[in-house]
Enzyme design. Structure first.
Site, PDB file in Angstrom:
ATOM      1  N   LYS A  50       0.837  -1.213   0.000  1.00 43.79           N
ATOM      2  CA  LYS A  50       0.000   0.000   0.000  1.00 43.79           C
ATOM      3  C   LYS A  50       0.870   1.261   0.000  1.00 43.79           C
ATOM      4  O   LYS A  50       0.686   2.180  -0.790  1.00 43.79           O
ATOM      5  CB  LYS A  50      -0.917  -0.041   1.235  1.00 43.79           C
ATOM      6  CG  LYS A  50      -1.837   1.135   1.475  1.00 43.79           C
ATOM      7  CD  LYS A  50      -1.229   2.310   2.195  1.00 43.79           C
ATOM      8  CE  LYS A  50      -0.594   2.056   3.527  1.00 43.79           C
ATOM      9  NZ  LYS A  50      -1.499   1.770   4.608  1.00 43.79           N
ATOM     10  N   ALA A 114      -2.552 -24.739   9.977  1.00 36.66           N
ATOM     11  CA  ALA A 114      -2.602 -25.522  11.215  1.00 36.66           C
ATOM     12  C   ALA A 114      -3.824 -25.080  12.012  1.00 36.66           C
ATOM     13  O   ALA A 114      -4.187 -23.909  12.000  1.00 36.66           O
ATOM     14  CB  ALA A 114      -1.334 -25.303  12.031  1.00 36.66           C
ATOM     15  N   GLY A 175     -15.587   4.018   4.351  1.00 39.50           N
ATOM     16  CA  GLY A 175     -14.995   5.318   4.687  1.00 39.50           C
ATOM     17  C   GLY A 175     -13.912   5.202   5.727  1.00 39.50           C
ATOM     18  O   GLY A 175     -13.558   6.182   6.381  1.00 39.50           O
ATOM     19  N   ILE A 178      -8.794   1.874   4.928  1.00 36.61           N
ATOM     20  CA  ILE A 178      -8.432   1.238   3.659  1.00 36.61           C
ATOM     21  C   ILE A 178      -9.149   1.915   2.499  1.00 36.61           C
ATOM     22  O   ILE A 178      -8.541   2.231   1.469  1.00 36.61           O
ATOM     23  CB  ILE A 178      -8.724  -0.285   3.725  1.00 36.61           C
ATOM     24  CG1 ILE A 178      -7.831  -0.912   4.803  1.00 36.61           C
ATOM     25  CG2 ILE A 178      -8.503  -0.952   2.372  1.00 36.61           C
ATOM     26  CD1 ILE A 178      -8.014  -2.401   5.014  1.00 36.61           C
ATOM     27  N   GLY A 261     -14.406  -3.112   6.211  1.00 39.40           N
ATOM     28  CA  GLY A 261     -14.001  -3.694   7.478  1.00 39.40           C
ATOM     29  C   GLY A 261     -13.360  -5.063   7.317  1.00 39.40           C
ATOM     30  O   GLY A 261     -13.331  -5.638   6.228  1.00 39.40           O
ATOM     31  N   HIS A 434      12.838  26.098  11.718  1.00 40.29           N
ATOM     32  CA  HIS A 434      12.309  27.021  10.706  1.00 40.29           C
ATOM     33  C   HIS A 434      13.091  26.931   9.409  1.00 40.29           C
ATOM     34  O   HIS A 434      14.311  26.814   9.462  1.00 40.29           O
ATOM     35  CB  HIS A 434      12.395  28.451  11.268  1.00 40.29           C
ATOM     36  CG  HIS A 434      11.770  29.465  10.380  1.00 40.29           C
ATOM     37  ND1 HIS A 434      10.401  29.573  10.233  1.00 40.29           N
ATOM     38  CD2 HIS A 434      12.333  30.404   9.573  1.00 40.29           C
ATOM     39  CE1 HIS A 434      10.149  30.550   9.381  1.00 40.29           C
ATOM     40  NE2 HIS A 434      11.293  31.065   8.968  1.00 40.29           N
ATOM     41  N   GLU A 439       6.771  23.404  12.757  1.00 38.87           N
ATOM     42  CA  GLU A 439       7.106  24.428  13.745  1.00 38.87           C
ATOM     43  C   GLU A 439       5.850  25.047  14.346  1.00 38.87           C
ATOM     44  O   GLU A 439       5.867  25.559  15.462  1.00 38.87           O
ATOM     45  CB  GLU A 439       8.010  25.516  13.154  1.00 38.87           C
ATOM     46  CG  GLU A 439       7.379  26.393  12.106  1.00 38.87           C
ATOM     47  CD  GLU A 439       8.345  27.467  11.585  1.00 38.87           C
ATOM     48  OE1 GLU A 439       8.886  28.220  12.401  1.00 38.87           O
ATOM     49  OE2 GLU A 439       8.549  27.530  10.353  1.00 38.87           O
TER      50      GLU A 439
HETATM   51  P1  NDP Z   1     -12.473   0.274   9.113  1.00 41.28           P
HETATM   52  O1  NDP Z   1     -13.189  -0.346  10.245  1.00 41.28           O
HETATM   53  O2  NDP Z   1     -11.485   1.357   9.356  1.00 41.28           O
HETATM   54  O3  NDP Z   1     -13.539   0.831   8.066  1.00 41.28           O
HETATM   55  C1  NDP Z   1     -14.591   0.074   7.592  1.00 41.28           C
HETATM   56  C2  NDP Z   1     -15.495   1.003   6.820  1.00 41.28           C
HETATM   57  O4  NDP Z   1     -16.491   0.261   6.157  1.00 41.28           O
HETATM   58  C3  NDP Z   1     -16.196   2.020   7.719  1.00 41.28           C
HETATM   59  O5  NDP Z   1     -16.243   3.239   7.040  1.00 41.28           O
HETATM   60  C4  NDP Z   1     -17.584   1.400   7.872  1.00 41.28           C
HETATM   61  O6  NDP Z   1     -18.594   2.348   8.090  1.00 41.28           O
HETATM   62  C5  NDP Z   1     -17.761   0.773   6.508  1.00 41.28           C
HETATM   63  N1  NDP Z   1     -18.716  -0.321   6.480  1.00 41.28           N
HETATM   64  C6  NDP Z   1     -18.774  -1.401   7.300  1.00 41.28           C
HETATM   65  N2  NDP Z   1     -19.767  -2.222   6.929  1.00 41.28           N
HETATM   66  C7  NDP Z   1     -20.362  -1.656   5.859  1.00 41.28           C
HETATM   67  C8  NDP Z   1     -21.454  -2.017   5.044  1.00 41.28           C
HETATM   68  N3  NDP Z   1     -22.141  -3.139   5.251  1.00 41.28           N
HETATM   69  N4  NDP Z   1     -21.800  -1.183   4.031  1.00 41.28           N
HETATM   70  C9  NDP Z   1     -21.099  -0.045   3.817  1.00 41.28           C
HETATM   71  N5  NDP Z   1     -20.073   0.346   4.559  1.00 41.28           N
HETATM   72  C10 NDP Z   1     -19.698  -0.448   5.576  1.00 41.28           C
HETATM   73  O7  NDP Z   1     -11.832  -0.958   8.362  1.00 41.28           O
HETATM   74  P2  NDP Z   1     -10.744  -1.062   7.226  1.00 41.28           P
HETATM   75  O8  NDP Z   1     -11.071  -2.323   6.532  1.00 41.28           O
HETATM   76  O9  NDP Z   1     -10.626   0.202   6.437  1.00 41.28           O
HETATM   77  O10 NDP Z   1      -9.408  -1.237   8.045  1.00 41.28           O
HETATM   78  C11 NDP Z   1      -9.308  -2.261   9.038  1.00 41.28           C
HETATM   79  C12 NDP Z   1      -8.275  -1.905  10.062  1.00 41.28           C
HETATM   80  O11 NDP Z   1      -6.991  -2.044   9.495  1.00 41.28           O
HETATM   81  C13 NDP Z   1      -8.338  -0.467  10.548  1.00 41.28           C
HETATM   82  O12 NDP Z   1      -9.218  -0.333  11.625  1.00 41.28           O
HETATM   83  C14 NDP Z   1      -6.929  -0.184  10.937  1.00 41.28           C
HETATM   84  O13 NDP Z   1      -6.742  -0.493  12.279  1.00 41.28           O
HETATM   85  C15 NDP Z   1      -6.118  -1.104  10.067  1.00 41.28           C
HETATM   86  N6  NDP Z   1      -5.455  -0.345   8.995  1.00 41.28           N
HETATM   87  C16 NDP Z   1      -4.518   0.585   9.365  1.00 41.28           C
HETATM   88  C17 NDP Z   1      -3.885   1.331   8.395  1.00 41.28           C
HETATM   89  C18 NDP Z   1      -2.887   2.349   8.820  1.00 41.28           C
HETATM   90  O14 NDP Z   1      -2.403   2.281   9.944  1.00 41.28           O
HETATM   91  N7  NDP Z   1      -2.559   3.327   7.986  1.00 41.28           N
HETATM   92  C19 NDP Z   1      -4.160   1.168   6.986  1.00 41.28           C
HETATM   93  C20 NDP Z   1      -5.170   0.179   6.711  1.00 41.28           C
HETATM   94  C21 NDP Z   1      -5.780  -0.542   7.702  1.00 41.28           C
HETATM   95  P3  NDP Z   1     -18.933   2.919   9.575  1.00 41.28           P
HETATM   96  O15 NDP Z   1     -17.886   3.924   9.887  1.00 41.28           O
HETATM   97  O16 NDP Z   1     -20.290   3.532   9.376  1.00 41.28           O
HETATM   98  O17 NDP Z   1     -18.946   1.748  10.474  1.00 41.28           O
END
Ligand code: NDP
Length: 451
Positions: A50, A114, A175, A178, A261, A434, A439
């Site tokens: 990524k 496993a 949103g 990822i 998610g 600076h 800063e």
């Molecule tokens: P997130 O939990 O961050 O986001 C999931 C998104 O999907 C939310 O916006 C959620 O909406 C939405 N969603 C869930 N179910 C549905 C649905 N049925 N229909 C439409 N929208 C839905 O998960 P990610 O998969 O983006 O990332 C997983 C984890 O991986 C993160 O929590 C993070 O900890 C880790 N990660 C960290 C990164 C970094 O450090 N830079 C980069 C990538 C991943 P709602 O908000 O309404 O629940």
């Protein structure tokens, strides 16, 4: 009772590999099973590829910037195949390093799935039972896709690195981290990106002001972001994927990517039969020492659904070894974890959001948003945000939020100060570097507001 191994680790991701190596270094006899590629989500289909794609996508704006700075350049197209070949060569190299590190630590590798048979036995895919004094489950997580008509036509972040060609258009659903990161990446690589998020603003859980600026910046760069919008149904049509949205709009995209998610990898692992408790999302329930309800079975990383971040999984692995193999019971510290979201613009954050802090105690908010000199000179409209949330009573900086190029690098350092309990006055006593963007973190004199 004698066992084949002192420790059997299931899962060769960042957490599992670190725990195996460090445990082996104490003299323990250790084995590790991985069913796919060594390195896990972070190395093979997450953070590393990524971030390389973030770098690749960033060049699209640099052509314009370079011209603004006097360079004579013409734009050229992005060659996905060339990049992908190099990307996968790099991932192969990193996987090789992980293997070498395990070999060098005398960890026996089983390239197979496993599962857990009982508190001291794992079974490999070929039906072999292996006994261990301790079992560590570090099987991570996987993307989940909503249950809706046509969802099978969509892809997830797992697939994106393997695409034969870049789509001309894509709909990204979600949103979170990822969804928002890939919206920026693909937009930068020249793909027409539409993003649907069902809520009022992307990046739920982050500071409101910061998420607002990230969303604004993403839109300015060309992401067609639709808030309060979800996907209702989809089907293959006219060589693309037809999508109907909750707002009634219909459109055809080359690809649809779900970033909705992730779920812990506990299905079919035999965990519940062995007595391990699973939570409502299927995550392994553990105590502060990563121990499950079965004393000989521990779990770390995303499979426990505590904080889904690579460095946290690594720390959980180290704390496990400290506790079990070094006789030094060590809890994992999940407080004040700095993190970055590699959106474009980038977001770095540590500590409480303004909204969270206000719920707890009276706070002062120091905040500035401006056009940084490199962007202003290039004629770009991007603004950055530097924000500190300060306790009125203790003067401690409770939260720091940065939206800017390299915000991830900045927050790593600001995170040390916040973790140490630095006060606003400690920040003020630090001389500014600076001219930099950061800063501003030590030169904000008056609070923007108190709450
Ligand atoms: P997130 O939990 O961050 O986001 C999931 C998104 O999907 C939310 O916006 C959620 O909406 C939405 N969603 C869930 N179910 C549905 C649905 N049925 N229909 C439409 N929208 C839905 O998960 P990610 O998969 O983006 O990332 C997983 C984890 O991986 C993160 O929590 C993070 O900890 C880790 N990660 C960290 C990164 C970094 O450090 N830079 C980069 C990538 C991943 P709602 O908000 O309404 O629940």
């Amino acid at each position: 009772m004698t066992f084949d191994y002192d420790l059997f680790v299931i899962g060769g991701g960042s957490g599992g590999v670190r725990a195996a190596r460090v445990a082996a270094a104490t003299g323990a006899k250790v084995a590790l099973a991985e069913e796919y590629r060594m390195g896990g989500t972070c190395v093979i289909r997450g953070c590393v590829p990524k971030k390389l794609m973030v770098f690749a996508s960033g060049y699209s704006e640099m052509f314009d910037d370079a011209r603004a700075y006097g360079w004579d350049l013409t734009d050229g197209p992005f060659d996905w195949t060339r990049f992908r070949t190099k990307l996968h060569a790099e991932l192969d190299r990193l996987e090789g390093i992980y293997r070498k590190l395990l070999d060098g630590s005398d960890v026996e590798i089983f390239d197979t799935r496993a599962t857990v048979k009982d508190p001291h036995t794992v079974t490999t895919a070929d039906g072999r039972d292996i006994t261990a004094k301790h079992i560590l489950v570090a099987t991570g997580g996987r993307p989940v896709v909503p249950d809706m008509p046509g969802a099978e036509h969509g892809i997830t972040s797992n697939d994106i690195f393997l695409l034969d060609q870049m789509p001309k258009s894509i709909l990204i659903v979600g949103g979170g981290y990822i969804a928002s990161e890939f919206a920026g990446i693909l937009n930068g690589l020249g793909v027409a990106v539409t993003q649907f998020y069902r809520g009022a603003q992307i990046l739920r859980g982050f500071d409101d002001e910061a998420r607002g600026l990230v969303a604004e910046g993403m839109r300015e760069k060309g992401v067609d972001l639709h808030l309060g919008t979800n996907i209702v149904e989809m089907e293959k049509r006219d060589g693309g994927i037809w999508v109907k949205a909750t707002n009634g709009n219909e459109a055809i995209y080359d690809q649809v990517m779900f970033a909705t998610g992730r779920a812990p990898n506990t299905d079919g692992m035999g965990l519940e039969d062995a007595g391990v408790e699973l939570g409502r999302q299927g995550q392994i329930v553990v105590d502060d020492y990563s121990q499950t309800k079965v004393p000989s079975i521990y779990a770390i990383g995303d499979v426990t659904n505590r904080v889904q971040l690579t460095p946290v999984a690594i720390r959980e692995g180290m704390a496990f070894v400290e506790t079990v193999f070094k006789g030094n019971p060590t809890k994992v510290d999940h407080e004040l974890i700095p993190s970055a979201v590699f959106t474009q613009p980038e977001l770095g954050t540590v500590g409480l959001t303004e909204e969270q802090a206000r719920e707890i105690e009276p706070v002062e908010v120091y905040c500035t948003s401006f056009k940084p000199m490199n962007h202003a000179f290039a004629g770009r409209s991007d603004r950055v945000l530097m924000k500190l949330v300060v306790s009125v009573a203790s003067r401690k900086v409770l939260g720091c939020h940065i939206v800017a190029d390299h915000a991830g690098e900045m927050i790593q350092l600001a995170g040390i100060a916040v973790k140490m309990g630095a006060t606003k006055e400690d920040f003020d006593r630090t001389v500014a570097v600076h001219p930099t963007m950061a800063e501003e973190l030590v030169t904000m004199k008056e609070p923007m507001r108190t709450a």
